[in-house]
Design an enzyme around this catalytic site. Structure first.
Site, PDB file in Angstrom:
ATOM      1  N   VAL A  15       0.829  -1.199   0.000  1.00  0.00           N
ATOM      2  CA  VAL A  15       0.000   0.000   0.000  1.00  0.00           C
ATOM      3  C   VAL A  15       0.868   1.256   0.000  1.00  0.00           C
ATOM      4  O   VAL A  15       0.384   2.361   0.114  1.00  0.00           O
ATOM      5  CB  VAL A  15      -0.964   0.016   1.209  1.00  0.00           C
ATOM      6  CG1 VAL A  15      -2.019  -1.066   1.054  1.00  0.00           C
ATOM      7  CG2 VAL A  15      -0.213  -0.170   2.517  1.00  0.00           C
ATOM      8  N   ASP A  16       2.180   1.061  -0.103  1.00  0.00           N
ATOM      9  CA  ASP A  16       3.084   2.221  -0.171  1.00  0.00           C
ATOM     10  C   ASP A  16       3.742   2.245  -1.549  1.00  0.00           C
ATOM     11  O   ASP A  16       3.330   1.542  -2.454  1.00  0.00           O
ATOM     12  CB  ASP A  16       4.137   2.146   0.949  1.00  0.00           C
ATOM     13  CG  ASP A  16       4.829   0.789   0.986  1.00  0.00           C
ATOM     14  OD1 ASP A  16       4.710   0.013   0.026  1.00  0.00           O
ATOM     15  OD2 ASP A  16       5.495   0.500   2.002  1.00  0.00           O
ATOM     16  N   ASP A  17       4.762   3.034  -1.726  1.00  0.00           N
ATOM     17  CA  ASP A  17       5.399   3.129  -3.029  1.00  0.00           C
ATOM     18  C   ASP A  17       6.534   2.136  -3.201  1.00  0.00           C
ATOM     19  O   ASP A  17       7.577   2.454  -3.757  1.00  0.00           O
ATOM     20  CB  ASP A  17       5.895   4.566  -3.259  1.00  0.00           C
ATOM     21  CG  ASP A  17       4.727   5.497  -3.486  1.00  0.00           C
ATOM     22  OD1 ASP A  17       3.787   5.074  -4.180  1.00  0.00           O
ATOM     23  OD2 ASP A  17       4.745   6.621  -2.956  1.00  0.00           O
TER      24      ASP A  17
END
Ligand code: WT7
Length: 694
Positions: free
Chosen positions: A565-567
């Site tokens: 859910v992050d980069d």
């Protein structure tokens, strides 16, 4: 990114039925199951269940609950299965921790007061008990016909020699030793030699560039570098020594180097000795030097919370973090998960295809199996060299019973068709495993039906560099599988699903995956930067460990991992930071800005797509594209080089200047009708221009 949040909220509110449902609504890829696929259940094959260590979900639940409610009893019993020079302080709780920054520094301690040695538990213990003649490593080289067998006694002797060599170079407990090698037995041997002395090993994957290696050596201030002349993977030559030389030159320039010794294993299969570059006074040949040392070396008894090793991994921002794992907890958790997740029985031939440069190779090619006196296959090459049946040839050759692999390799093999698999017997196989990225139901089915002849359960194991060992996985035999699903948490692992406000969700739900209390294998800190550890993992949700992954929990309590859910990107199972790739791109003098996103890639899972703006004088060209790809190769490694370079005139930004990656992901995926709200952009016409340029 407000609109992404809004979308997430909508999704959480209309949970059932959702067709395409992912916590990260921006991910272009939908490897996520359809509602039909959600209902697919595969019972444990009868023959497997009969002999499994655990045979029912209720048995699991009983043990799971005990691990949560009585960790002292549960983990005390597990830890007692290892050799301790001095037992931990049994009058105190087996685990002491703080996950809540408001209450003071974050810390985790297990088995405090105990003394042990990881290498002793992996080797000496078995040899002293009369098992020295049993096989430890079955090594298969890149080229067919190259192989080696090492017994537990053989490995112990070699480990002692390397440990004695390191001692002669004044390597002591707590010193850092960097290891940059291809997949030859000397790699795990080097790791174990460090563990024997209490030196902290930092293995750097052979696919990393010299600049990445230099960064890691400098960050941990390594005293010694262990490498090999070169490695071979398929048709490719990896000139490791040459790359190591360049890395050490960079370190010198930094004026910070302490690397006085570079020990080089002569891998003459890959490169003849005379072709290996050499620095007199610093470089030593492994074969000429190590063999002169004694095959006995006393172990250093280590406190349970002393560091065992560090391993660098990428997050969404900043340089890679050197995560520290400690002796006692890692040992207990790696050994115990190995036994139960792989349902390990004496006589099993276990093959983990991962490279020792990643956590999987640490935990399930080296430490976990050796604590259990397992026989491990180790393979230097790639699945398709010299032909697409190589893996199955190796399975038949060594009679592999448990195969643990990454979905990216399974997809590559599936693309070659069923015939090359069916040509081989594979009858020794009894269990298949998957790790590193989500496995789609389709790939799962192929792995199950074709590779395992519908006879071998599949364990889809979810975990991370940070977790040390497996966290969510079927315990094969104990409950039915669902293709594409990691199912239930391991004993004592308290998974929570949160909404975007951090509120715990109950029952069937979808949200952010977090964990409530420590398990023994959790990383304890980031080397040299404890506050980064605290802020990365414990700031997002108060009092909880944030995994960075999203998940869905179904009505059976099964957990389906939906991805980061992050980069952070996951390319062929390699964890890559978008920020790092962007940093490399903008270091090119003609590149002014770069924004990197992932896109759906049939074989790699995700591919790397870079939007690049150029300085005024520069003109887009194929040559410039190659220069940009090369600069990433040089600074990080080939595996991080972007497939697509999109020449952009400018990038979509919010009025406050933040790049809107959500939009870039949609453009990369050609999902133009689904771009969403662009009213918050400072210049909405930018989007139009980017679509034209696609
Ligand atoms: C990230 C961790 C597990 C050791 C090797 C990778 C992804 C890992 C699965 C799985 C879906 C998975 C996650 C995780 N991941 N296993 N079975 N299903 N996703 O360790 O390099 O630290 O990467 O890999 O996104 O956060 P890592």
């Amino acid at each position: 990114d407000l609109s992404a949040e809004r979308r997430l909220r909508c999704m959480l509110e209309h949970l059932v039925p959702v067709e395409i449902s992912r916590v990260n609504p921006d991910r272009s890829v939908c490897i996520f199951p359809t509602s039909e696929e959600y209902k697919d259940i595969v019972q444990v094959p009868g023959d497997f269940a009969k002999k499994a260590l655990l045979s029912s979900r209720s048995q699991y639940e009983q043990l799971y609950n005990e691990a949560v409610t009585n960790p002292d009893g549960f983990w005390g019993r597990v830890a007692a299965g290892f050799f301790w020079k001095k037992l931990w302080d049994t009058s105190k709780p087996v685990c002491n921790y703080n996950f809540d920054a408001d209450k003071g520094p974050i810390f985790v301690e297990w088995f405090k007061g105990g003394f042990t040695n990881v290498c002793y538990n992996a080797l000496d213990r078995h040899v002293l008990a009369g098992h020295g003649h049993e096989l430890c490593f079955l090594w298969e080289g890149n080229d067919p016909g190259q192989s080696a067998q090492l017994t537990y006694s053989d490995v112990l002797k070699k480990v002692c020699q390397v440990a004695n060599f390191l001692k002669s170079k004044n390597v002591q407990k707590g010193d850092r030793v960097c290891i940059y090698m291809s997949m030859i037995p000397e790699l795990p041997i080097a790791m174990l030699a460090c563990a024997r002395l209490g030196a902290i090993h930092s293995v750097v994957f052979g696919g990393f560039s010299s600049e990445s290696l230099a960064g890691r050596i400098l960050d941990c201030k390594a005293k010694v570098l262990l490498t090999c002349s070169a490695g071979r993977r398929g048709n490719k030559l990896l000139p490791l020594k040459e790359l190591a030389d360049r890395a050490l030159e960079i370190c010198l320039r930094d004026g910070n180097t302490r690397v006085e010794t570079c020990l080089v294993y002569d891998n003459s299969f890959a490169l003849p000795r005379e072709k290996v570059p050499w620095v007199e006074g610093r470089d030593l040949w492994w074969q000429d030097n190590v063999s002169q040392f004694s095959v006995d070396c006393p172990v250093e008894w280590m406190a349970a919370e002393d560091p065992l090793f560090m391993l660098y991994t990428s997050g969404s921002t900043g340089k890679p973090k050197g995560l520290i794992h400690t002796v006692g907890g890692y040992m207990v958790y790696a050994g115990f998960t190995f036994k139960h997740v792989f349902d390990h029985h004496p006589g099993d031939i276990f093959w983990c295809t991962a490279d020792c440069g990643w956590i999987t190779g640490h935990t399930y090619l080296t430490y976990g199996p050796l604590f259990n006196r397992a026989t491990c296959v180790m393979f230097e090459g790639v699945p398709t060299f010299p032909h697409a049946g190589r893996w199955w040839e190796i399975v038949d050759k060594f009679k592999v019973s448990i195969l643990y692999a990454a979905p990216t390799a399974i997809r590559t093999l599936a693309a070659q068709g069923d015939e090359v698999v069916r040509k081989y017997s594979r009858k020794s196989l009894r269990l298949l495993g998957s790790v590193g990225e989500p496995i789609s139901p389709k790939t799962w089915r192929w792995y199950y039906e074709v590779c395992g002849d519908s006879r071998c359960p599949i364990i889809d194991t979810w975990w991370q560099t940070e977790t040390g060992a497996c966290m969510i996985s079927p315990l094969p035999g104990a409950w039915p599988m669902k293709p594409g699903c990691a199912t239930l948490p391991f004993f004592g692992v308290q998974t929570l699903v949160l909404d975007q406000e951090g509120k715990e969700l109950h029952g069937a739900c979808e949200g952010y995956l977090s964990i409530k209390a420590p398990w023994p294998g959790i990383a304890r800190t980031v080397y040299g930067d404890h506050s980064r550890y605290e802020s990365t993992y414990f700031k997002t949700w108060k009092g909880l460990y944030a995994t960075g992954d999203g998940c869905r929990r179904d009505a059976d309590g099964y957990i389906w991992i939906t991805g980061r859910v992050d980069d952070v990107l996951n390319v062929s199972g390699h964890r890559i930071s978008t920020g790092e790739v962007e940093g490399a791109l903008v270091s090119h003098p003609q590149c002014t800005e770069a924004a990197v996103v992932g896109y759906d890639h049939e074989l790699k899972g995700q591919g790397i797509y870079a939007f690049v703006t150029l300085s005024q004088q520069a003109k887009p060209s194929d040559a410039l594209k190659k220069e940009l790809q090369d600069i990433v190769r040089k600074q990080i490694g080939s595996f991080a080089s972007p497939e697509v370079i999109h020449w952009a005139v400018s990038l979509p930004r919010t009025r406050s200047g933040k790049i809107m990656r959500r939009i870039l992901r949609k453009i990369a995926a050609r999902q133009y009708t689904d771009i969403g709200d662009t009213s918050s952009l400072s210049d909405p016409s930018v989007v139009e221009a980017l679509i034209k340029g696609r």
